[in-house]
Scaffold this active site. Sequence first.
Site, PDB file in Angstrom:
ATOM      1  N   GLY A  41       0.842  -1.198   0.000  1.00 28.05           N
ATOM      2  CA  GLY A  41       0.000   0.000   0.000  1.00 28.05           C
ATOM      3  C   GLY A  41       0.871   1.240   0.000  1.00 28.05           C
ATOM      4  O   GLY A  41       1.853   1.313   0.741  1.00 28.05           O
ATOM      5  N   ALA A  45      -0.018   6.511   4.530  1.00 31.15           N
ATOM      6  CA  ALA A  45       0.675   5.728   5.554  1.00 31.15           C
ATOM      7  C   ALA A  45       1.799   4.891   4.937  1.00 31.15           C
ATOM      8  O   ALA A  45       2.949   4.947   5.394  1.00 31.15           O
ATOM      9  CB  ALA A  45      -0.322   4.834   6.293  1.00 31.15           C
ATOM     10  N   HIS A 267     -20.434   9.414   6.538  1.00 26.74           N
ATOM     11  CA  HIS A 267     -20.171  10.838   6.395  1.00 26.74           C
ATOM     12  C   HIS A 267     -21.460  11.574   6.054  1.00 26.74           C
ATOM     13  O   HIS A 267     -22.192  11.159   5.166  1.00 26.74           O
ATOM     14  CB  HIS A 267     -19.140  11.045   5.285  1.00 26.74           C
ATOM     15  CG  HIS A 267     -18.509  12.399   5.316  1.00 26.74           C
ATOM     16  ND1 HIS A 267     -19.202  13.527   5.007  1.00 26.74           N
ATOM     17  CD2 HIS A 267     -17.260  12.790   5.644  1.00 26.74           C
ATOM     18  CE1 HIS A 267     -18.389  14.568   5.138  1.00 26.74           C
ATOM     19  NE2 HIS A 267     -17.207  14.141   5.525  1.00 26.74           N
ATOM     20  N   SER A 285     -16.909  17.772   0.825  1.00 24.84           N
ATOM     21  CA  SER A 285     -16.106  17.970   2.040  1.00 24.84           C
ATOM     22  C   SER A 285     -16.892  18.564   3.195  1.00 24.84           C
ATOM     23  O   SER A 285     -17.714  19.452   3.038  1.00 24.84           O
ATOM     24  CB  SER A 285     -14.940  18.897   1.735  1.00 24.84           C
ATOM     25  OG  SER A 285     -14.324  19.286   2.943  1.00 24.84           O
ATOM     26  N   ARG A 331     -19.398  14.039  12.755  1.00 24.58           N
ATOM     27  CA  ARG A 331     -19.996  13.348  11.617  1.00 24.58           C
ATOM     28  C   ARG A 331     -21.094  12.366  11.992  1.00 24.58           C
ATOM     29  O   ARG A 331     -22.134  12.311  11.344  1.00 24.58           O
ATOM     30  CB  ARG A 331     -18.896  12.600  10.869  1.00 24.58           C
ATOM     31  CG  ARG A 331     -17.950  13.545  10.217  1.00 24.58           C
ATOM     32  CD  ARG A 331     -16.804  12.846   9.559  1.00 24.58           C
ATOM     33  NE  ARG A 331     -16.008  13.839   8.835  1.00 24.58           N
ATOM     34  CZ  ARG A 331     -14.891  13.554   8.178  1.00 24.58           C
ATOM     35  NH1 ARG A 331     -14.431  12.318   8.166  1.00 24.58           N
ATOM     36  NH2 ARG A 331     -14.245  14.503   7.536  1.00 24.58           N
ATOM     37  N   HIS A 402     -17.924   6.252   4.555  1.00 30.47           N
ATOM     38  CA  HIS A 402     -16.770   7.046   4.175  1.00 30.47           C
ATOM     39  C   HIS A 402     -15.453   6.507   4.714  1.00 30.47           C
ATOM     40  O   HIS A 402     -14.427   6.538   4.045  1.00 30.47           O
ATOM     41  CB  HIS A 402     -16.988   8.471   4.670  1.00 30.47           C
ATOM     42  CG  HIS A 402     -15.853   9.394   4.381  1.00 30.47           C
ATOM     43  ND1 HIS A 402     -15.384   9.584   3.109  1.00 30.47           N
ATOM     44  CD2 HIS A 402     -15.092  10.157   5.184  1.00 30.47           C
ATOM     45  CE1 HIS A 402     -14.378  10.445   3.150  1.00 30.47           C
ATOM     46  NE2 HIS A 402     -14.168  10.789   4.390  1.00 30.47           N
ATOM     47  N   GLU A 426      -5.391   3.702   7.937  1.00 34.34           N
ATOM     48  CA  GLU A 426      -6.781   3.263   8.099  1.00 34.34           C
ATOM     49  C   GLU A 426      -6.878   1.756   8.315  1.00 34.34           C
ATOM     50  O   GLU A 426      -7.846   1.264   8.877  1.00 34.34           O
ATOM     51  CB  GLU A 426      -7.614   3.686   6.871  1.00 34.34           C
ATOM     52  CG  GLU A 426      -9.123   3.491   7.068  1.00 34.34           C
ATOM     53  CD  GLU A 426      -9.961   3.934   5.873  1.00 34.34           C
ATOM     54  OE1 GLU A 426      -9.388   4.487   4.917  1.00 34.34           O
ATOM     55  OE2 GLU A 426     -11.185   3.734   5.903  1.00 34.34           O
ATOM     56  N   LEU A 442      -5.795  11.944   7.626  1.00 35.59           N
ATOM     57  CA  LEU A 442      -4.530  12.292   6.987  1.00 35.59           C
ATOM     58  C   LEU A 442      -3.459  12.401   8.060  1.00 35.59           C
ATOM     59  O   LEU A 442      -2.321  11.949   7.892  1.00 35.59           O
ATOM     60  CB  LEU A 442      -4.669  13.609   6.221  1.00 35.59           C
ATOM     61  CG  LEU A 442      -5.774  13.631   5.151  1.00 35.59           C
ATOM     62  CD1 LEU A 442      -5.772  14.969   4.416  1.00 35.59           C
ATOM     63  CD2 LEU A 442      -5.603  12.494   4.167  1.00 35.59           C
TER      64      LEU A 442
END
Lengths: 638, 253
Positions: A41, A45, A267, A285, A331, A402, A426, A442
């Site tokens: 990945g 990260a 979300h 957003s 959220r 989300h 994640e 992030l």
Amino acid sequence: MTNLDAKIPSGPLEKKWDSRRFELKLVNPANKRKYRVLVVGTGLAGGSAAATLAELGYNVEAFCFQDSPRRAHSIAAQGGINAAKNYQGDGDSVQRLFYDTIKGGDFRSREANVYRLAQVSVNIIDQCVAQGVPFAREYGGTLANRSFGGAQVSRTFYARGQTGQQLLIGCYQALERQVQAGKVKMHTRHEMLDVVLVDGHAKGIVTRDLKTGKIQRHFGDAVILATGGYGNVFYLSTNAKNCNVTAAYRAHRRGALFANPCYTQIHPTCIPVSGDYQSKLTLMSESLRNDGRIWVPKKHGDDRKPGQIPEGERDYYLERKYPSFGNLAPRDIASRAAKEACDDGRGVGPGGLGVYLDFADAIQRLGEDAVRSRYGNLFHMYAKITGDDPYKTPMRIYPAVHYTMGGLWVDYHLQSTIPGLFVLGEANFSDHGANRLGASALMQGLADGYFVIPYTLGNYLADQRPGLADEQHAAFAEVENEVRARLQRLMDVNGSRTVDSFHRELGKLIWDKCGMARDKQGLEEALRRIPELREEFWGNVRVPGDTGDFNQELEKAGRVADFMEFGEMMCLDALTRDESCGGHFRTEHQTDDGEAMRNDDDFAHVAAWERKSDGSGWTEHREQLEFENVKLSVRSYK
Amino acid sequence: MSQGNMRLKLHIWRQKGASAPGAMKTYEVTANEHMSFLEMLDVLNQELIEKGEEPVAFDHDCREGICGSCNMVINGHPHGPQRGTTACQLHMRTFKDGDEIFVEPWRARAFPIIKDLVVDRTAFDRIIASGGYVSVNSGSAPDANEILIGRDDAEEAFEYAACIGCGACVAACKNASAMLFTAAKFAHLEKLPQGQVESDRRAVEMVMQHDAEGFGACTNQYECEAACPKEISVTSIAMLNRAYRRAALSSKS
């Protein structure tokens, strides 16, 4: 019983990371080049980890299924990244970011991890700026900030509505620099299909080259998974189409415990579904909630155009219910409030599954140009998808899947229950508890990659002889055979239903029974139906083409097969967690005014699931969460 | 035909692999005006699989115009006829019942075809690797606010940094030049003080790698700018050319 030792350092919270860094063993610079580290990945990260480990001198092999590491789904993150810089002098601090994040996660995350995250957040911004990430600036040249859900300070750094893209490109450039230096070997269009254990330690992976179909073995002295979340178990989500749980789930099948799979984030501000052919959902957003006001008509079934509904007949329900946070409620709370309004028959648009996000006041207050400079690209994106102009008519939005807070269980060193297997971003479960605050994903991805794993990995490797095994070891042959057999089995079904049709059916089932609201009866039904659907999948799926070729249907089939097992574990976790917390809302546990009701006496723990070796189900292990620095309170945003 | 539905004739490039011969093949499909272009292809692929045929291979991922995966020439235009739009953001309301649509891969020597519409764009990664970065190791950065950057410079750097690396600029260019891609990255870093230190070397190395990959030369026709889904300006190319000449004349690189 697997021993869930989180390895949290003793001592005061603010000293834990420092003291641990001092205790950790080091690998001397001349020895680092003897070790090979596999990183699966290449999002924020994985990319940051691969680049940083290579800078330190390790030999890194990095893998991504995309055609370039720059395309990982981190790229789609819009709003921003939090950091406790307190550049605005508005009362922010490491302590406050820590507290907001713990509280935002509804007191279901580890204090020590979250505190470390808040500490290193300030280094992340420094690093990214040095790389050339073009963050928004004030006229004087200093960095600009904005506020985000769940916070009362402005600590979010951003690059218009494309923050994830800009951070990922910074990280990708650092990675490519190491490719050029010969320290990273990059394998694009390679999908990890299994992890290889030698004497109980993760020492390699088996991949499929997606271009040629070739199955390959890769030895590594340690394996790092940074393979993202499992939101696509719902089929429709804001995740990119190819996001999947396969790497994490394959590791789980090899013995890595999976923690809190029922914690998923819905979300609140996404573009509503428009038809059955819909392939994914698009996020708008959360930063839009800084200036947009959310409302529905007061009257049931009011089908007038939004502009014709007078002010007095609108219900700005977030402002009404949560006066102090208003439209910036976290959220999970904003999502449930939208669902509530729609369930009440006051939703807008086709099917009544939508609420308005209205910028009329902001445009009047600030002018259209100011609104355009803040949100221009988001308005543009909305207009392209819907054909409506949000400068003239309110956006229509609805919650969508989300982010997933659950993930492979890791200790304070980010090591899973398999020694030598580390999990970042994640894909792990560690920092967001039961709900993630905006602009924190992030932050966590980069914290793990740039500032945590470079220290903790060395501590593991220091005790490992480099090159302990190689690809000729029997364990590799065995895993490779299993991978080949599984691919062949998918091809051999040769049934009549497409992979997508199964994925859609699974996704709808999980959305209905394990989505924004869950209850015992629905979860039990899902637990009955998922195995039936899985059985039908293995008896009737059709995968065209062949294994030794570029075959996108085969890729999807393998991923959906894993979702078919994973979805069951997720519902089992949701059923077992008999309380409401954060994004996990059990309708049986709510206050009179519909808020989530936690049960700290029985559920202040991490649920980590072990798959039974015969595949007949899962065993739950618990890591008790200790709160020494914050008082567990009812999360109030009123 | 139900509301918003349209019957379309598609001509799509089918090619089994890099060395196999390819050809346009014709299909009919019913789409709806609310679908995205890629959702229309999904519908076609589901029908093909059900009929026992191989679906059309195409790259895609985020489906919201930011990852840069999707790449197809639609009716002669990279990403289709709408400006500032990726193929995944193109909606079928742009088309009407009875339309014929031609879908082809990016065509460039430096982007060999893998299958159908899928091409190999790893040349872009190698151009970035040749110098498209600031050499700063993790943990060695000064406090972020010690580097002051005027708002206009930051905004301009952002405009160039918005490149998604899709390759439409190459597909649009009669020379299959990747100058807009290369220059966008160069200009992003050139507009920032962090990028200054390595500017000369970056200009030379990136241009050399661009040429080594087999991309053609830029002859200032600007089709790239017109096709760019992020509408990146060709002023970046001027900036790169200037820096390249400066660097070539200096003895430093």
